[in-house]
Enzyme design. Sequence first.
Site, short mmCIF file in Angstrom:
data_model
loop_
_atom_site.label_atom_id
_atom_site.label_comp_id
_atom_site.label_asym_id
_atom_site.label_seq_id
_atom_site.Cartn_x
_atom_site.Cartn_y
_atom_site.Cartn_z
N GLY A 18 55.37 39.54 50.49
CA GLY A 18 55.89 40.19 49.28
C GLY A 18 56.74 39.31 48.38
O GLY A 18 57.54 39.83 47.60
N SER A 19 56.53 37.99 48.43
CA SER A 19 57.37 37.15 47.55
C SER A 19 56.97 37.33 46.09
O SER A 19 57.83 37.25 45.20
CB SER A 19 57.29 35.68 47.97
OG SER A 19 56.02 35.15 47.73
N ARG A 69 35.16 51.58 53.73
CA ARG A 69 35.94 51.02 52.62
C ARG A 69 36.18 52.08 51.54
O ARG A 69 37.26 52.17 50.96
CB ARG A 69 35.18 49.82 52.04
CG ARG A 69 35.98 49.07 51.00
CD ARG A 69 35.22 47.87 50.50
NE ARG A 69 35.12 46.82 51.49
CZ ARG A 69 34.30 45.80 51.44
NH1 ARG A 69 33.47 45.67 50.41
NH2 ARG A 69 34.28 44.87 52.38
N MET A 94 45.58 42.32 50.98
CA MET A 94 44.49 41.61 51.64
C MET A 94 43.37 42.52 52.11
O MET A 94 42.70 42.25 53.11
CB MET A 94 45.04 40.76 52.80
CG MET A 94 46.07 39.73 52.35
SD MET A 94 45.57 38.77 50.88
CE MET A 94 44.96 37.29 51.65
N ILE A 96 39.79 44.48 50.62
CA ILE A 96 38.89 44.56 49.47
C ILE A 96 38.88 46.00 48.98
O ILE A 96 38.73 46.94 49.78
CB ILE A 96 37.48 44.10 49.87
CG1 ILE A 96 37.53 42.61 50.26
CG2 ILE A 96 36.49 44.33 48.74
CD1 ILE A 96 36.25 42.08 50.88
N ASN A 111 45.28 40.94 39.60
CA ASN A 111 45.47 40.26 40.88
C ASN A 111 45.95 38.84 40.62
O ASN A 111 45.71 38.28 39.56
CB ASN A 111 44.14 40.21 41.65
CG ASN A 111 44.29 39.59 43.03
OD1 ASN A 111 45.27 39.84 43.74
ND2 ASN A 111 43.33 38.77 43.43
N HIS A 113 45.66 35.02 42.54
CA HIS A 113 44.99 34.30 43.63
C HIS A 113 45.47 32.85 43.59
O HIS A 113 45.57 32.25 42.52
CB HIS A 113 43.47 34.38 43.47
CG HIS A 113 42.75 33.71 44.59
ND1 HIS A 113 42.64 34.27 45.85
CD2 HIS A 113 42.16 32.49 44.68
CE1 HIS A 113 41.99 33.44 46.64
NE2 HIS A 113 41.69 32.35 45.96
C1 GAR Z 1 49.97 34.78 47.48
O1 GAR Z 1 49.81 33.39 47.56
C2 GAR Z 1 48.82 35.40 46.71
O2 GAR Z 1 48.38 34.60 45.64
C3 GAR Z 1 47.76 35.50 47.77
O3 GAR Z 1 48.46 35.95 48.90
C4 GAR Z 1 49.79 35.43 48.86
C5 GAR Z 1 50.74 36.59 49.06
O4 GAR Z 1 52.06 36.10 49.17
N1 GAR Z 1 46.71 36.40 47.39
C6 GAR Z 1 45.43 36.20 47.71
O5 GAR Z 1 45.05 35.27 48.41
C7 GAR Z 1 44.44 37.22 47.14
N2 GAR Z 1 43.10 36.79 47.33
P1 GAR Z 1 53.27 37.10 48.94
O6 GAR Z 1 53.02 38.31 49.85
O7 GAR Z 1 54.48 36.32 49.36
O8 GAR Z 1 53.29 37.49 47.48
#
Ligand code: GAR
Length: 203
Positions: A18-19, A69, A94, A96, A111, A113
Amino acid sequence: MMTTTERPRVAILISGRGSNLAAILEAAHAIPATFACVVSSRDDAPGLHHARAHGVPTYIVERARGETRDDYARRLLEPLAETACTHVVLAGFMQILGDPFLAAYPRRIVNIHPSLLPAFPGLDPHRRAIEAGAHVSGCTVHLVEPGEIDGGRVLAQVEVPVFSEDDADTLEARVLRAEHELYPTTLATFFEGFAQEERGSSA
Ligand code: GAR
């Protein structure tokens, strides 16, 4: 139907740390939207405490064993209906999203990525960027569209250098810092644009 006097009401969906959620909530004063709920696909997601610290209602919607899903998508929609959300922001979610969810929020799901899409969609983008010998990686904020994983219209990207001594962890940390800048500023522009469209269509 949303009127011009209403701000977008946004659900943020997370699965873990969740950063990005924290970065968005810390910048919320500069984003013309109301963050109405945070939904986690895991009950132990560390990111939930950021939502609670900011006083945003939290919901846990875990995918049950054997659940399709589409059935999961329909259950995910329930807290969003309860909190009258008009938009969705994915922040490390995470799962789909199934078609019923995508159909409920057309062009209203954003989103982030951690790669320069279309390069390295899906899992392990940092390891794959290093293995491919990339000298530049980065992150992408995009709309979520049916039929594409980490696809959809790109709203913003930022490049991050890849150094020869990098491993997946050091690259992830550098890209993550860029994400924390890019996501809040892109959401501010996105929701401002949305408000202008609404004003235009009612003029
Ligand atoms: C982040 O790097 C985000 O871009 C990635 O998951 C991480 C979540 O970090 N998302 C994906 O890979 C989506 N395909 P966080 O929970 O610290 O925000």
